[in-house]
Design an enzyme around this catalytic site. Structure first.
Site, PDB file in Angstrom:
ATOM      1  N   SER A  15       1.512   5.186   9.952  1.00 48.84           N
ATOM      2  CA  SER A  15       2.672   5.162  10.858  1.00 48.84           C
ATOM      3  C   SER A  15       4.021   5.088  10.138  1.00 48.84           C
ATOM      4  O   SER A  15       5.059   5.396  10.738  1.00 48.84           O
ATOM      5  CB  SER A  15       2.554   3.979  11.827  1.00 48.84           C
ATOM      6  OG  SER A  15       2.435   2.773  11.098  1.00 48.84           O
ATOM      7  N   SER A 140      -3.477   1.407  -4.482  1.00 43.82           N
ATOM      8  CA  SER A 140      -3.274   0.106  -5.107  1.00 43.82           C
ATOM      9  C   SER A 140      -1.790  -0.069  -5.377  1.00 43.82           C
ATOM     10  O   SER A 140      -0.944   0.321  -4.547  1.00 43.82           O
ATOM     11  CB  SER A 140      -4.115   0.013  -6.391  1.00 43.82           C
ATOM     12  OG  SER A 140      -3.970  -1.242  -6.989  1.00 43.82           O
ATOM     13  N   TYR A 154      -0.239 -11.017  -2.920  1.00 47.45           N
ATOM     14  CA  TYR A 154      -0.292  -9.553  -2.878  1.00 47.45           C
ATOM     15  C   TYR A 154      -1.067  -9.034  -4.094  1.00 47.45           C
ATOM     16  O   TYR A 154      -1.970  -8.206  -3.967  1.00 47.45           O
ATOM     17  CB  TYR A 154       1.129  -8.981  -2.865  1.00 47.45           C
ATOM     18  CG  TYR A 154       1.206  -7.473  -2.920  1.00 47.45           C
ATOM     19  CD1 TYR A 154       0.823  -6.694  -1.822  1.00 47.45           C
ATOM     20  CD2 TYR A 154       1.669  -6.811  -4.054  1.00 47.45           C
ATOM     21  CE1 TYR A 154       0.897  -5.308  -1.870  1.00 47.45           C
ATOM     22  CE2 TYR A 154       1.750  -5.431  -4.108  1.00 47.45           C
ATOM     23  CZ  TYR A 154       1.365  -4.685  -3.010  1.00 47.45           C
ATOM     24  OH  TYR A 154       1.436  -3.315  -3.063  1.00 47.45           O
ATOM     25  N   LYS A 158      -4.621  -6.855  -4.457  1.00 45.76           N
ATOM     26  CA  LYS A 158      -4.736  -5.556  -5.141  1.00 45.76           C
ATOM     27  C   LYS A 158      -5.656  -5.657  -6.371  1.00 45.76           C
ATOM     28  O   LYS A 158      -6.351  -4.710  -6.701  1.00 45.76           O
ATOM     29  CB  LYS A 158      -3.345  -5.036  -5.538  1.00 45.76           C
ATOM     30  CG  LYS A 158      -2.445  -4.676  -4.343  1.00 45.76           C
ATOM     31  CD  LYS A 158      -2.971  -3.500  -3.524  1.00 45.76           C
ATOM     32  CE  LYS A 158      -1.964  -3.039  -2.484  1.00 45.76           C
ATOM     33  NZ  LYS A 158      -2.455  -1.944  -1.628  1.00 45.76           N
TER      34      LYS A 158
HETATM   35  N1  NAP Z   1       6.435   0.856  -1.182  1.00 46.69           N
HETATM   36  C1  NAP Z   1       6.123   0.505  -2.413  1.00 46.69           C
HETATM   37  O1  NAP Z   1       7.017   0.329  -3.245  1.00 46.69           O
HETATM   38  C2  NAP Z   1       4.668   0.367  -2.817  1.00 46.69           C
HETATM   39  C3  NAP Z   1       4.433   0.148  -4.149  1.00 46.69           C
HETATM   40  C4  NAP Z   1       3.131   0.002  -4.576  1.00 46.69           C
HETATM   41  C5  NAP Z   1       2.082   0.093  -3.679  1.00 46.69           C
HETATM   42  N2  NAP Z   1       2.325   0.304  -2.360  1.00 46.69           N
HETATM   43  C6  NAP Z   1       1.153   0.372  -1.464  1.00 46.69           C
HETATM   44  O2  NAP Z   1       1.220   1.587  -0.731  1.00 46.69           O
HETATM   45  C7  NAP Z   1       0.573   1.426   0.528  1.00 46.69           C
HETATM   46  C8  NAP Z   1       1.511   1.913   1.611  1.00 46.69           C
HETATM   47  O3  NAP Z   1       2.665   1.116   1.582  1.00 46.69           O
HETATM   48  P1  NAP Z   1       4.092   1.633   2.076  1.00 46.69           P
HETATM   49  O4  NAP Z   1       5.026   1.505   0.968  1.00 46.69           O
HETATM   50  O5  NAP Z   1       3.974   2.948   2.756  1.00 46.69           O
HETATM   51  O6  NAP Z   1       4.408   0.442   3.096  1.00 46.69           O
HETATM   52  P2  NAP Z   1       4.822   0.440   4.622  1.00 46.69           P
HETATM   53  O7  NAP Z   1       5.896   1.431   4.859  1.00 46.69           O
HETATM   54  O8  NAP Z   1       5.067  -0.985   4.948  1.00 46.69           O
HETATM   55  O9  NAP Z   1       3.495   0.953   5.358  1.00 46.69           O
HETATM   56  C9  NAP Z   1       2.359   0.169   5.464  1.00 46.69           C
HETATM   57  C10 NAP Z   1       1.479   0.783   6.526  1.00 46.69           C
HETATM   58  O10 NAP Z   1       0.307  -0.044   6.673  1.00 46.69           O
HETATM   59  C11 NAP Z   1       0.114  -0.251   8.062  1.00 46.69           C
HETATM   60  N3  NAP Z   1      -0.624  -1.466   8.369  1.00 46.69           N
HETATM   61  C12 NAP Z   1      -0.291  -2.757   8.147  1.00 46.69           C
HETATM   62  N4  NAP Z   1      -1.234  -3.569   8.633  1.00 46.69           N
HETATM   63  C13 NAP Z   1      -2.194  -2.777   9.181  1.00 46.69           C
HETATM   64  C14 NAP Z   1      -3.422  -3.012   9.839  1.00 46.69           C
HETATM   65  N5  NAP Z   1      -3.870  -4.249  10.048  1.00 46.69           N
HETATM   66  N6  NAP Z   1      -4.160  -1.946  10.259  1.00 46.69           N
HETATM   67  C15 NAP Z   1      -3.725  -0.681  10.070  1.00 46.69           C
HETATM   68  N7  NAP Z   1      -2.556  -0.382   9.478  1.00 46.69           N
HETATM   69  C16 NAP Z   1      -1.814  -1.430   9.031  1.00 46.69           C
HETATM   70  C17 NAP Z   1       1.508  -0.303   8.644  1.00 46.69           C
HETATM   71  O11 NAP Z   1       1.412  -0.099  10.036  1.00 46.69           O
HETATM   72  P3  NAP Z   1       2.390  -0.786  11.108  1.00 46.69           P
HETATM   73  O12 NAP Z   1       3.548   0.153  11.172  1.00 46.69           O
HETATM   74  O13 NAP Z   1       1.576  -0.824  12.337  1.00 46.69           O
HETATM   75  O14 NAP Z   1       2.750  -2.150  10.584  1.00 46.69           O
HETATM   76  C18 NAP Z   1       2.158   0.856   7.895  1.00 46.69           C
HETATM   77  O15 NAP Z   1       1.849   2.080   8.490  1.00 46.69           O
HETATM   78  C19 NAP Z   1       0.230  -0.066   0.642  1.00 46.69           C
HETATM   79  O16 NAP Z   1      -1.133  -0.253   0.354  1.00 46.69           O
HETATM   80  C20 NAP Z   1       1.120  -0.712  -0.411  1.00 46.69           C
HETATM   81  O17 NAP Z   1       0.565  -1.910  -0.905  1.00 46.69           O
HETATM   82  C21 NAP Z   1       3.611   0.449  -1.920  1.00 46.69           C
END
Ligand code: NAP
Length: 297
Positions: A15, A140, A154, A158
């Site tokens: 989303s 990850s 967190y 991971k």
């Molecule tokens: N952004 C960064 O800098 C970064 C860096 C390293 C790793 N990551 C990893 O990349 C992945 C995606 O992160 P992002 O940056 O895109 O973060 P984000 O924009 O916060 O997106 C996280 C997504 O996970 C969903 N989510 C949370 N709880 C959930 C649940 N119980 N069931 C189903 N969906 C759920 C959220 O949905 P809702 O909208 O419903 O809350 C949202 O769509 C994560 O695993 C994160 O740890 C991100």
């Protein structure tokens, strides 16, 4: 390269952020795609112009609600013969020092980032094993190769994901099933605004008399600055994930941003004690975190 046309991809947490970027790119691809999100977040897809089509399904899936996962997998098996590529992308991040977490907070962090992906993986493996092909891609983080203050839980989630994925890589190799860990570092996105605070970490953030006040202030500022200044975008990471899907022999570990590569290499070449002392010295204004006389930002 193997013929990848028509492979079935399931993405969690589509989303926002990386998941949404991946959904958009998959919609334009030859993959048959199922994008999922929590029920309350499904409305975002139509706002983003993503609607269902013959090869593009949208389903509710909360990764912490184990009961709700099986019907989605059963439906995909009945319609398309099962999931070929599972992208465990959904994730949350608590900002809290270890002392400010509760057992419930720890469980929530692990349920989304570790237990959920593992349960979903268990549901898709039987059909992948039957076909003797498949790919589990776990998103990850640099936080999965190193830990930072205020992000212990967190990182624990991971690290757990990385450990189980490594074991799964060995377990699935003879079945022709690939396992990959895509690890982004800082990404230019608003995702840091989705960070969760615990009751105590939230209080400490705005309470100057808290012994951890400066931990939160300095770490939050640094992370926001790094994310705002990062080159990588959710689109870049999504493109990297699709590239990994298309590889004949995808690697287990894929650092997905420049900083992720730097930490990946540093962790390998530096003795641990050197690495930890170096990182400690690089923490923003670390000498002022607990020094009452100099506790000014
Ligand atoms: N952004 C960064 O800098 C970064 C860096 C390293 C790793 N990551 C990893 O990349 C992945 C995606 O992160 P992002 O940056 O895109 O973060 P984000 O924009 O916060 O997106 C996280 C997504 O996970 C969903 N989510 C949370 N709880 C959930 C649940 N119980 N069931 C189903 N969906 C759920 C959220 O949905 P809702 O909208 O419903 O809350 C949202 O769509 C994560 O695993 C994160 O740890 C991100």
């Amino acid at each position: 390269m193997r013929n990848i046309k028509n492979r079935v991809v399931l993405v969690t947490g589509a989303s926002t952020g990386i998941g949404l970027a991946l959904a958009r790119q998959l919609q334009r691809s030859n993959f048959r795609t199922v994008i999922t999100a929590r029920k309350s977040s499904l409305v975002r897809f139509s706002k983003e112009g993503l609607t269902e089509a013959d090869n593009f399904l949208i389903r509710p899936l909360n990764v912490t609600d184990f009961e709700s996962q099986k019907p989605v997998i059963d439906e995909i098996e009945a319609a398309w013969g099962g999931v070929d590529v599972l992208v465990n992308n959904a994730g949350i991040s608590f900002r809290s020092v270890v002392e400010h977490m509760t057992p419930e907070d720890e469980m929530e962090q692990l349920r989304v980032n570790y237990f959920g992906p593992m349960h979903l993986t268990r549901l898709v493996l039987p059909s992948m094993r039957k076909k003797r092909r498949g790919h589990i891609i776990n998103v990850s983080s640099v936080g999965g190769m190193m830990a930072m203050p205020t992000m212990g839980s967190y990182s624990a989630s991971k690290f757990a994901l990385e450990g189980a994925s490594e074991a799964l890589w060995y377990e699935m190799r003879s079945w022709g099933i690939n396992v990959s860990l895509v690890a982004p570092g800082f990404i230019h996105s608003n995702s840091f605004t989705n960070v969760r605070f615990t009751e105590r970490s939230h209080d400490a953030l705005s309470n100057q008399s808290s012994p951890y006040y400066y931990y939160y202030q300095h770490m939050s500022r640094m992370i926001a600055k790094m994310m705002n200044g990062a080159w990588a975008t959710p689109d870049n990471i999504a493109a990297r994930i699709i590239k990994v899907m298309n590889q004949d022999k995808p690697p287990l570990r894929i650092p997905a941003t420049i900083d992720a590569w730097v930490f990946h290499i540093l962790r390998r070449i530096l003795p641990r004690y050197v690495y930890h002392h170096l990182l400690y010295r690089c923490l923003p204004h670390i000498q002022k975190w607990v020094d009452d006389d100099k506790n000014k930002l």
